[in-house]
Design an enzyme around this catalytic site. Structure first.
Site, PDB file in Angstrom:
ATOM      1  N   GLY A 185      -3.208   3.755  -0.061  1.00  0.00           N
ATOM      2  CA  GLY A 185      -2.632   3.642  -1.404  1.00  0.00           C
ATOM      3  C   GLY A 185      -2.975   2.303  -2.015  1.00  0.00           C
ATOM      4  N   ASN A 186      -2.316   1.981  -3.109  1.00  0.00           N
ATOM      5  CA  ASN A 186      -2.526   0.676  -3.737  1.00  0.00           C
ATOM      6  C   ASN A 186      -1.211   0.195  -4.326  1.00  0.00           C
ATOM      7  OD1 ASN A 186      -2.345   1.570  -6.639  1.00  0.00           O
ATOM      8  ND2 ASN A 186      -4.016   2.868  -5.921  1.00  0.00           N
ATOM      9  N   ARG A 187      -1.225  -0.997  -4.880  1.00  0.00           N
ATOM     10  CA  ARG A 187       0.029  -1.657  -5.250  1.00  0.00           C
ATOM     11  C   ARG A 187       0.516  -1.348  -6.668  1.00  0.00           C
ATOM     12  NH1 ARG A 187      -0.811  -7.528  -4.649  1.00  0.00           N
ATOM     13  NH2 ARG A 187       1.307  -7.532  -5.470  1.00  0.00           N
TER      14      ARG A 187
END
Ligand code: CTP
Length: 385
Positions: A185-187
């Site tokens: 995922g990412n932030r």
């Protein structure tokens, strides 16, 4: 109240108990030309008429000025212990609140949490501003100036400039499963995309929000579809985009996904797994085919070479506008409540939006989107079937 009447609004006034210690009801009856509501929600003569329901039906907008810490807390919690709060509970239209209190009260975590709740529900907060406070000290907590409160009221009542338009916004990250409990995922927090969807709905657009996995409340008037993976986001965008006049790709779509997510949890005894990745489709680029007539807006989060990268993406992805922000800065962007962006356009200089809260930025960006929509005089997209 005088200034609102000057602008042609019919105004009725309701007082909290505390307000009566500051101002005489008779004064306000003279100012509004109508009886002032006070105290409890049932008519004093015992007829049992629910006056708060009448008042909530009558009004197009509820303006709370000044809104004390106590009133804001009651509103956030949904308490109804007097005429003002029961009316607010029965009221489903727009609310404008102008907080006013001592600077130390304004800074309290409890109050800030209540304000967050109210904002998420679509309450428009005006101010407070810095200046001399009732105590004689100077600080943050002074009620906004009257013209600013009147402007906020008028803005909420003006028919939206996107009425009749359909807007599709994507927001948040995507999670690409590795096994049933882990993902890539990412932030992205989704805050910017949610603020944009809230703004589109506020301006009267039919608004679709395709949201990746985030824990944010759905903004008022927004139709939300939750997705997890990039491929799910793609199929929802593909379904909805052909009927949209404007597509805003604020989602931070994962560029790659594990080729073969494990059906059962990976065990560490088996050693570090080698995870083969496959590229995900570029959804923004594909919108050229799916929504050729729509105004297409992309986002770019960069850590270096912002300008060059943003102009490259604008071209490569066939977007009309590209909103770029520098995520190497800790004070703005991912997870933050504020952002500063540079918007790249075709055949025109980029526009800079200096640092401001994401909700304000959403409003300012939509001024640009709406004028681009009008300028290119795109016909409204066909109605969804
Ligand atoms: N985007 C998309 N589909 C993808 C990846 C990105 O639609 N698979 C969209 C994003 O929603 C955003 C824009 O493309 O509007 C830019 O995303 P970004 O990740 O910055 O672009 P990339 O082409 O993936 O470039 P980078 O190599 O910098 O990751």
């Amino acid at each position: 109240m005088r200034r609102l009447r000057d602008r042609g609004f019919a105004v009725r006034c309701a007082l909290t108990r505390a307000a009566e210690s500051f101002v005489a009801p008779l004064t306000l009856e003279v100012v509004t030309g109508a009886p002032v509501h006070r105290g409890e929600w049932l008519e004093a003569n015992g007829s049992g008429r629910e006056l708060h329901i009448d008042a909530a039906d009558w009004a197009d907008l509820l303006c709370l000025a000044p809104a004390t810490a106590h009133l804001l807390a009651r509103l956030a919690l949904g308490l109804g212990d007097d005429f003002v709060t029961t009316t607010a509970l029965a009221f489903s239209g727009p609310i404008v609140a102008a907080p006013a209190m001592h600077a130390r009260m304004w800074g309290q975590a409890a109050l800030q949490a209540h304000l967050e709740t109210l904002r998420a529900r679509g309450v428009r907060l005006v101010g407070p501003v810095e200046g001399p406070l009732a105590s004689g000290e100077v600080g943050m907590g002074r009620m906004a100036e009257v013209p600013d409160i009147v402007a906020a009221v008028e803005e909420r009542l003006r028919p939206g400039d996107l009425a009749g338009r359909t807007v599709l916004v994507t927001a948040g990250p995507t999670h690409e499963p590795i096994d049933p409990v882990r993902y890539l995922g990412n932030r992205s927090s989704g805050k910017m995309g949610f603020a944009l969807a809230a703004e589109a709905a506020r301006r009267g657009a039919r608004t679709w929000l395709v949201a990746g996995p985030v824990a944010l409340p759905t903004p008022p008037g927004v139709e939300r579809i939750d997705v997890v993976r990039a491929l799910e986001l793609e199929s929802e965008v593909r379904r909805l985009a052909p009927t949209a006049d404007l597509v805003v790709m604020a989602a931070a779509v994962a560029d790659f996904r594990p080729a073969r997510p494990a059906a059962t949890k990976l065990k560490k005894e088996r050693g570090a797994p080698g995870i083969e990745l496959l590229p995900n489709p570029d959804i923004l680029a594909a919108l050229r085919q799916w929504a050729p007539a729509a105004l297409r807006v992309g986002f770019a989060a960069e850590t270096d070479g912002l300008e060059a990268e943003a102009s490259r993406k604008l071209e490569a992805k066939g977007a009309h506008l590209l909103v770029a922000n520098d995520v190497s800065r800790a004070d703005i962007g991912f997870g933050s409540d504020e952002n500063e962006v540079l918007v790249f356009r075709r055949d025109a200089e980029p526009v800079r939006f200096s640092r401001r809260p994401k909700s304000e930025l959403a409003r300012d960006l939509f001024d640009l989107f709406a004028s681009e929509l009008a300028r290119t005089s795109r016909e409204p997209a066909p109605l969804a079937g």
